[in-house]
Design a protein around this motif. Structure first.
Motif, short mmCIF file in Angstrom:
data_model
loop_
_atom_site.label_atom_id
_atom_site.label_comp_id
_atom_site.label_asym_id
_atom_site.label_seq_id
_atom_site.Cartn_x
_atom_site.Cartn_y
_atom_site.Cartn_z
N GLY A 1 0.82 -1.20 0.00
CA GLY A 1 0.00 0.00 0.00
C GLY A 1 0.85 1.26 0.00
N PRO A 2 0.21 2.41 -0.03
CA PRO A 2 0.95 3.67 -0.08
C PRO A 2 1.56 4.06 1.26
CG PRO A 2 -1.40 4.10 -0.06
CD PRO A 2 -1.22 2.59 -0.14
N ARG A 3 1.05 3.52 2.36
CA ARG A 3 1.56 3.86 3.69
C ARG A 3 2.64 2.90 4.13
NH1 ARG A 3 -3.84 3.55 6.68
NH2 ARG A 3 -4.63 2.82 4.71
N PRO A 4 3.51 3.32 5.08
CA PRO A 4 4.56 2.41 5.58
C PRO A 4 3.96 1.23 6.34
CG PRO A 4 4.62 4.54 6.74
CD PRO A 4 3.57 4.63 5.67
N VAL A 5 4.73 0.16 6.40
CA VAL A 5 4.30 -1.04 7.12
C VAL A 5 4.30 -0.77 8.62
CG1 VAL A 5 4.86 -3.45 7.56
CG2 VAL A 5 5.24 -2.49 5.29
N LEU A 6 3.24 -1.22 9.30
CA LEU A 6 3.12 -1.02 10.75
C LEU A 6 3.56 -2.28 11.49
CD1 LEU A 6 -0.40 0.65 10.86
CD2 LEU A 6 1.82 1.79 10.88
N SER A 7 4.15 -2.08 12.65
CA SER A 7 4.51 -3.24 13.48
C SER A 7 3.26 -3.77 14.15
CB SER A 7 5.53 -2.80 14.55
OG SER A 7 4.90 -1.94 15.48
N ALA A 8 3.37 -4.92 14.81
CA ALA A 8 2.23 -5.51 15.50
C ALA A 8 1.72 -4.58 16.60
CB ALA A 8 2.62 -6.86 16.09
N GLU A 9 2.63 -3.90 17.30
CA GLU A 9 2.22 -2.99 18.37
C GLU A 9 1.46 -1.79 17.79
OE1 GLU A 9 5.49 -4.03 18.04
OE2 GLU A 9 5.29 -5.59 19.56
N GLU A 10 1.92 -1.28 16.66
CA GLU A 10 1.27 -0.12 16.05
C GLU A 10 -0.13 -0.45 15.52
OE1 GLU A 10 5.01 2.43 14.31
OE2 GLU A 10 4.43 0.59 13.27
N LEU A 11 -0.32 -1.69 15.10
CA LEU A 11 -1.62 -2.09 14.61
C LEU A 11 -2.61 -2.11 15.76
CD1 LEU A 11 -0.70 -4.97 12.17
CD2 LEU A 11 -1.63 -2.74 11.58
#
Length: 71
Positions: free
Chosen positions: A61-71
């Motif tokens: 996707g256009p956004r950066p990959v999120l870590s599990a904690e950020e999700l």
């Protein structure tokens, strides 16, 4: 049906005709699976390899990959 004549060299390497490579989406370095049906002497050629490698980046996707904690 796509067909052609393949040539086997002294080392047993097979040159796959361009029409067949194109139809299967094969590129240099790709792996193929060859299956022989002994009853009728037919061989089947199919792309082989990791599903992960073939689909890597497909859902990017256009956004950066999120870590599990950020999700």
């Amino acid at each position: 049906m796509v067909g052609g004549v393949a040539v086997i060299d002294r080392q047993g390497k097979v040159m796959i005709p361009g029409k067949i490579r194109e139809a299967l989406g094969l590129r240099e370095g790709d792996r193929v699976e060859v299956t022989l049906e002994l009853e009728n002497g037919h061989a089947r050629l199919a792309p082989s390899g990791s599903v992960v490698a073939r689909t890597a980046g497909m859902l990017k996707g256009p956004r950066p990959v999120l870590s599990a904690e950020e999700l």
